[in-house]
Design a protein around this motif. Structure first.
Motif, PDB file in Angstrom:
ATOM      1  N   ARG A  69       0.834  -1.206   0.000  1.00 65.23           N
ATOM      2  CA  ARG A  69       0.000   0.000   0.000  1.00 65.23           C
ATOM      3  C   ARG A  69       0.868   1.255   0.000  1.00 65.23           C
ATOM      4  NH1 ARG A  69      -4.002  -2.208   4.757  1.00 65.23           N
ATOM      5  NH2 ARG A  69      -4.483  -4.198   3.743  1.00 65.23           N
ATOM      6  N   THR A  70       1.531   1.466  -1.087  1.00 64.82           N
ATOM      7  CA  THR A  70       2.378   2.638  -1.259  1.00 64.82           C
ATOM      8  C   THR A  70       1.718   3.590  -2.253  1.00 64.82           C
ATOM      9  OG1 THR A  70       3.592   1.712  -3.122  1.00 64.82           O
ATOM     10  CG2 THR A  70       4.391   1.168  -0.917  1.00 64.82           C
ATOM     11  N   SER A  71       2.275   4.792  -2.374  1.00 66.26           N
ATOM     12  CA  SER A  71       1.701   5.762  -3.308  1.00 66.26           C
ATOM     13  C   SER A  71       1.788   5.274  -4.746  1.00 66.26           C
ATOM     14  CB  SER A  71       2.405   7.110  -3.164  1.00 66.26           C
ATOM     15  OG  SER A  71       3.784   6.990  -3.459  1.00 66.26           O
ATOM     16  N   ASN A  72       2.857   4.548  -5.056  1.00 68.39           N
ATOM     17  CA  ASN A  72       2.982   4.009  -6.411  1.00 68.39           C
ATOM     18  C   ASN A  72       1.887   2.986  -6.702  1.00 68.39           C
ATOM     19  OD1 ASN A  72       5.316   5.485  -7.058  1.00 68.39           O
ATOM     20  ND2 ASN A  72       6.610   3.992  -6.010  1.00 68.39           N
ATOM     21  N   SER A  73       1.630   2.106  -5.741  1.00 67.81           N
ATOM     22  CA  SER A  73       0.624   1.068  -5.961  1.00 67.81           C
ATOM     23  C   SER A  73      -0.780   1.655  -6.008  1.00 67.81           C
ATOM     24  CB  SER A  73       0.712   0.001  -4.866  1.00 67.81           C
ATOM     25  OG  SER A  73       0.478   0.561  -3.597  1.00 67.81           O
ATOM     26  N   ILE A 130      -0.813   8.394 -13.914  1.00 70.07           N
ATOM     27  CA  ILE A 130       0.313   7.583 -13.454  1.00 70.07           C
ATOM     28  C   ILE A 130       1.627   8.226 -13.880  1.00 70.07           C
ATOM     29  CG2 ILE A 130       1.526   5.386 -13.824  1.00 70.07           C
ATOM     30  CD1 ILE A 130      -1.195   4.028 -13.922  1.00 70.07           C
ATOM     31  N   THR A 131       1.679   8.673 -15.135  1.00 70.78           N
ATOM     32  CA  THR A 131       2.887   9.323 -15.643  1.00 70.78           C
ATOM     33  C   THR A 131       3.141  10.639 -14.928  1.00 70.78           C
ATOM     34  OG1 THR A 131       2.373   8.354 -17.806  1.00 70.78           O
ATOM     35  CG2 THR A 131       4.090  10.030 -17.746  1.00 70.78           C
ATOM     36  N   LEU A 132       2.064  11.383 -14.660  1.00 69.97           N
ATOM     37  CA  LEU A 132       2.197  12.653 -13.935  1.00 69.97           C
ATOM     38  C   LEU A 132       2.747  12.416 -12.528  1.00 69.97           C
ATOM     39  CD1 LEU A 132       1.630  15.732 -13.916  1.00 69.97           C
ATOM     40  CD2 LEU A 132      -0.645  15.188 -12.989  1.00 69.97           C
ATOM     41  N   ASP A 133       2.263  11.378 -11.867  1.00 73.09           N
ATOM     42  CA  ASP A 133       2.763  11.044 -10.533  1.00 73.09           C
ATOM     43  C   ASP A 133       4.248  10.685 -10.580  1.00 73.09           C
ATOM     44  OD1 ASP A 133       1.969  10.327  -7.640  1.00 73.09           O
ATOM     45  OD2 ASP A 133       3.026   8.524  -8.322  1.00 73.09           O
ATOM     46  N   ARG A 134       4.651   9.889 -11.562  1.00 71.81           N
ATOM     47  CA  ARG A 134       6.069   9.547 -11.744  1.00 71.81           C
ATOM     48  C   ARG A 134       6.899  10.790 -12.045  1.00 71.81           C
ATOM     49  NH1 ARG A 134       9.029   6.666  -9.965  1.00 71.81           N
ATOM     50  NH2 ARG A 134       7.611   7.124  -8.269  1.00 71.81           N
ATOM     51  N   TYR A 135       6.330  11.689 -12.840  1.00 74.65           N
ATOM     52  CA  TYR A 135       7.034  12.915 -13.222  1.00 74.65           C
ATOM     53  C   TYR A 135       7.364  13.757 -11.985  1.00 74.65           C
ATOM     54  CZ  TYR A 135       7.804  17.482 -15.404  1.00 74.65           C
ATOM     55  OH  TYR A 135       8.329  18.685 -15.776  1.00 74.65           O
ATOM     56  N   PHE A 136       6.381  13.947 -11.111  1.00 77.80           N
ATOM     57  CA  PHE A 136       6.624  14.737  -9.899  1.00 77.80           C
ATOM     58  C   PHE A 136       7.527  14.001  -8.921  1.00 77.80           C
ATOM     59  CE2 PHE A 136       2.752  17.223 -11.068  1.00 77.80           C
ATOM     60  CZ  PHE A 136       3.360  18.471 -11.074  1.00 77.80           C
ATOM     61  N   ILE A 138      10.000  12.140  -9.656  1.00 79.91           N
ATOM     62  CA  ILE A 138      11.378  12.223 -10.152  1.00 79.91           C
ATOM     63  C   ILE A 138      11.895  13.656 -10.147  1.00 79.91           C
ATOM     64  CG2 ILE A 138      12.888  11.812 -12.137  1.00 79.91           C
ATOM     65  CD1 ILE A 138      11.961   9.261 -10.770  1.00 79.91           C
ATOM     66  N   THR A 139      11.066  14.592 -10.611  1.00 76.98           N
ATOM     67  CA  THR A 139      11.527  15.980 -10.764  1.00 76.98           C
ATOM     68  C   THR A 139      11.406  16.798  -9.490  1.00 76.98           C
ATOM     69  OG1 THR A 139       9.330  16.681 -11.546  1.00 76.98           O
ATOM     70  CG2 THR A 139      10.946  15.961 -13.213  1.00 76.98           C
ATOM     71  N   ASN A 140      10.499  16.435  -8.596  1.00 76.49           N
ATOM     72  CA  ASN A 140      10.319  17.178  -7.342  1.00 76.49           C
ATOM     73  C   ASN A 140       9.998  16.204  -6.219  1.00 76.49           C
ATOM     74  OD1 ASN A 140       9.869  19.147  -5.416  1.00 76.49           O
ATOM     75  ND2 ASN A 140       8.689  20.458  -6.812  1.00 76.49           N
ATOM     76  N   PRO A 141      10.976  15.366  -5.834  1.00 73.48           N
ATOM     77  CA  PRO A 141      10.700  14.283  -4.881  1.00 73.48           C
ATOM     78  C   PRO A 141      10.255  14.753  -3.501  1.00 73.48           C
ATOM     79  CG  PRO A 141      13.058  14.505  -5.298  1.00 73.48           C
ATOM     80  CD  PRO A 141      12.369  15.359  -6.299  1.00 73.48           C
ATOM     81  N   LEU A 142      10.806  15.878  -3.010  1.00 70.06           N
ATOM     82  CA  LEU A 142      10.431  16.356  -1.676  1.00 70.06           C
ATOM     83  C   LEU A 142       8.971  16.774  -1.626  1.00 70.06           C
ATOM     84  CD1 LEU A 142      13.606  18.423  -0.675  1.00 70.06           C
ATOM     85  CD2 LEU A 142      12.961  16.093   0.015  1.00 70.06           C
ATOM     86  N   LYS A 143       8.537  17.513  -2.629  1.00 71.60           N
ATOM     87  CA  LYS A 143       7.136  17.930  -2.690  1.00 71.60           C
ATOM     88  C   LYS A 143       6.229  16.727  -2.888  1.00 71.60           C
ATOM     89  CE  LYS A 143       4.111  21.284  -4.944  1.00 71.60           C
ATOM     90  NZ  LYS A 143       4.019  22.355  -5.973  1.00 71.60           N
ATOM     91  N   HIS A 144       6.694  15.765  -3.666  1.00 67.38           N
ATOM     92  CA  HIS A 144       5.914  14.554  -3.913  1.00 67.38           C
ATOM     93  C   HIS A 144       5.724  13.761  -2.631  1.00 67.38           C
ATOM     94  CE1 HIS A 144       5.343  10.298  -5.217  1.00 67.38           C
ATOM     95  NE2 HIS A 144       4.585  10.857  -6.138  1.00 67.38           N
ATOM     96  N   MET A 145       6.758  13.665  -1.800  1.00 65.53           N
ATOM     97  CA  MET A 145       6.670  12.911  -0.549  1.00 65.53           C
ATOM     98  C   MET A 145       5.818  13.623   0.500  1.00 65.53           C
ATOM     99  SD  MET A 145       8.259  10.011  -0.801  1.00 65.53           S
ATOM    100  CE  MET A 145       8.525   9.588   0.923  1.00 65.53           C
ATOM    101  N   SER A 146       5.793  14.965   0.468  1.00 63.05           N
ATOM    102  CA  SER A 146       5.105  15.725   1.507  1.00 63.05           C
ATOM    103  C   SER A 146       3.642  16.012   1.184  1.00 63.05           C
ATOM    104  CB  SER A 146       5.830  17.053   1.739  1.00 63.05           C
ATOM    105  OG  SER A 146       5.824  17.836   0.560  1.00 63.05           O
ATOM    106  N   ARG A 147       3.183  15.619   0.024  1.00 67.49           N
ATOM    107  CA  ARG A 147       1.811  15.928  -0.363  1.00 67.49           C
ATOM    108  C   ARG A 147       0.822  15.135   0.480  1.00 67.49           C
ATOM    109  NH1 ARG A 147       3.135  11.586  -3.056  1.00 67.49           N
ATOM    110  NH2 ARG A 147       1.617  10.237  -4.095  1.00 67.49           N
ATOM    111  N   ASN A 148      -0.404  15.619   0.557  1.00 69.52           N
ATOM    112  CA  ASN A 148      -1.474  14.905   1.252  1.00 69.52           C
ATOM    113  C   ASN A 148      -1.946  13.766   0.354  1.00 69.52           C
ATOM    114  OD1 ASN A 148      -4.222  14.149   2.084  1.00 69.52           O
ATOM    115  ND2 ASN A 148      -4.052  15.843   3.521  1.00 69.52           N
ATOM    116  N   LYS A 149      -1.611  12.545   0.729  1.00 66.86           N
ATOM    117  CA  LYS A 149      -1.869  11.397  -0.146  1.00 66.86           C
ATOM    118  C   LYS A 149      -3.362  11.164  -0.381  1.00 66.86           C
ATOM    119  CE  LYS A 149       2.427   8.918   0.820  1.00 66.86           C
ATOM    120  NZ  LYS A 149       3.059  10.063   1.497  1.00 66.86           N
TER     121      LYS A 149
END
Length: 328
Positions: A69-73, A130-136, A138-149
């Protein structure tokens, strides 16, 4: 002479049956479906079984194994739900093929095409997100990790289903031809769906989303080559899996989109050969929904282990640490 007259009348009757109002009976979708029943119905049944078995396995593994149960899955599960909805549309199409007299109802005919548009738009939007999620990631990992899932998940779901439902399903249901000026009430695409809907909505929708996916994936590949992250290998593996899913989608959907575009922009008439090709290409799009679970099984070792745990056939020792990139 009498025999020749009988043969002549028979040939004239056959010619009239095949060429009414300039459109041959064999030129109709109904006639092509009648001739194709022998392979279409078993094909539909096989696809529905494959889609539901494969995608339900994905959901079972996701719901029963916590480490998946990860953000990728979560993003992959969105695509799984889309594929399950595609399976529902196939059940409807299998019923209408079995009882082809249903195609004589204009509303059933429109619904047949609307469901194909709907599942296609939902699928490409799922892949875009899915591609947009991968894009963020890779290009902005800190913001991607801190977002409200939770908020992100809801936003992704709404971004997929609202446009697909409005443009792919509601619009053709409300905006269609009604056969009032047609001598032959045939369930043929140009006779029920306005050409402008194909040329200005369906084809541009596919092209714009495909261009966005290609653009983002190009940036993802460029960013990964420059990345110094310790998880670079795992991130690259995940991106290759996404690329494989995208490649399968475009392989299954591009041919029919190109064909629809050619016929709608040029107002070219369909003939028995092109009708059979279009029918086969429509079934190719459905095959895409059965392929995605196979990709997950092949590409993700953690998913294979999780599935065995979920069905209880084998207990495996939990990994000491599973990162998002290594999970499904």
């Amino acid at each position: 002479m009498k025999m020749n007259g009988t043969v002549g009348r028979g040939l004239n009757a056959l010619n009239a049956a095949l060429h009414v109002n300039g459109v041959g009976e064999l030129n109709s979708t109904k006639a092509v479906i009648q001739m194709s029943k022998i392979w279409m119905i078993p094909f539909f049944v096989m696809l529905v079984v494959l889609i539901y078995v494969g995608n339900c396995i994905v959901l079972v593994a996701y719901c029963t194994v916590k480490r998946l149960r990860t953000s990728n899955s979560v993003m992959m599960v969105q695509l799984t739900v889309t594929d399950l909805v595609a399976g529902l549309t196939l059940i409807f199409q299998a019923v209408t093929v079995s009882y082809d007299y249903l195609f004589e109802d204009v509303h059933i005919c429109i619904l047949w095409y609307a469901l194909i548009f709907f599942r296609g738009m939902a699928s490409i939007l799922s892949l875009f997100m899915i591609t947009l999620d991968r894009y963020f990631a890779i290009t902005n990992p800190l913001k991607h990790m801190s977002r409200n899932k939770k908020t992100w998940f809801i936003g992704v779901a709404l971004s997929i289903w609202i446009p697909a439902f409005v443009l792919g399903f509601i619009m053709p249901i409300l905006w269609h031809k009604d056969w009032s000026f047609e001598k032959d009430k045939e369930c043929e695409l140009p006779l029920v769906i306005p050409e402008i809907y194909i040329s200005w909505i369906v084809v541009p929708f596919f092209v714009i989303n495909a261009a966005g996916i290609v653009f983002m994936y190009t940036r993802i590949e460029r960013a990964q080559r420059k990345s110094m992250s310790r998880d670079k290998h795992k991130m690259a593996k995940l991106s290759r899996t996404v690329a494989l899913v995208l490649a399968c989608f475009f392989t299954c959907w591009t041919p029919i989109i190109v064909m629809l575009g050619v016929h709608s922009y040029t107002y070219m008439n369909y003939n028995p050969i092109t009708l059979n090709i279009r029918l086969a290409l429509a079934q190719l799009t459905a095959l895409n929904s059965a392929v995605n679970p196979v990709i997950y099984v092949i590409r993700y070792r953690q998913f294979r282990k999780a599935f065995l745990e979920a069905v209880g056939s084998k207990r495996v020792r939990p990994a000491s640490k599973v990162t998002e990139s290594s999970a499904l």
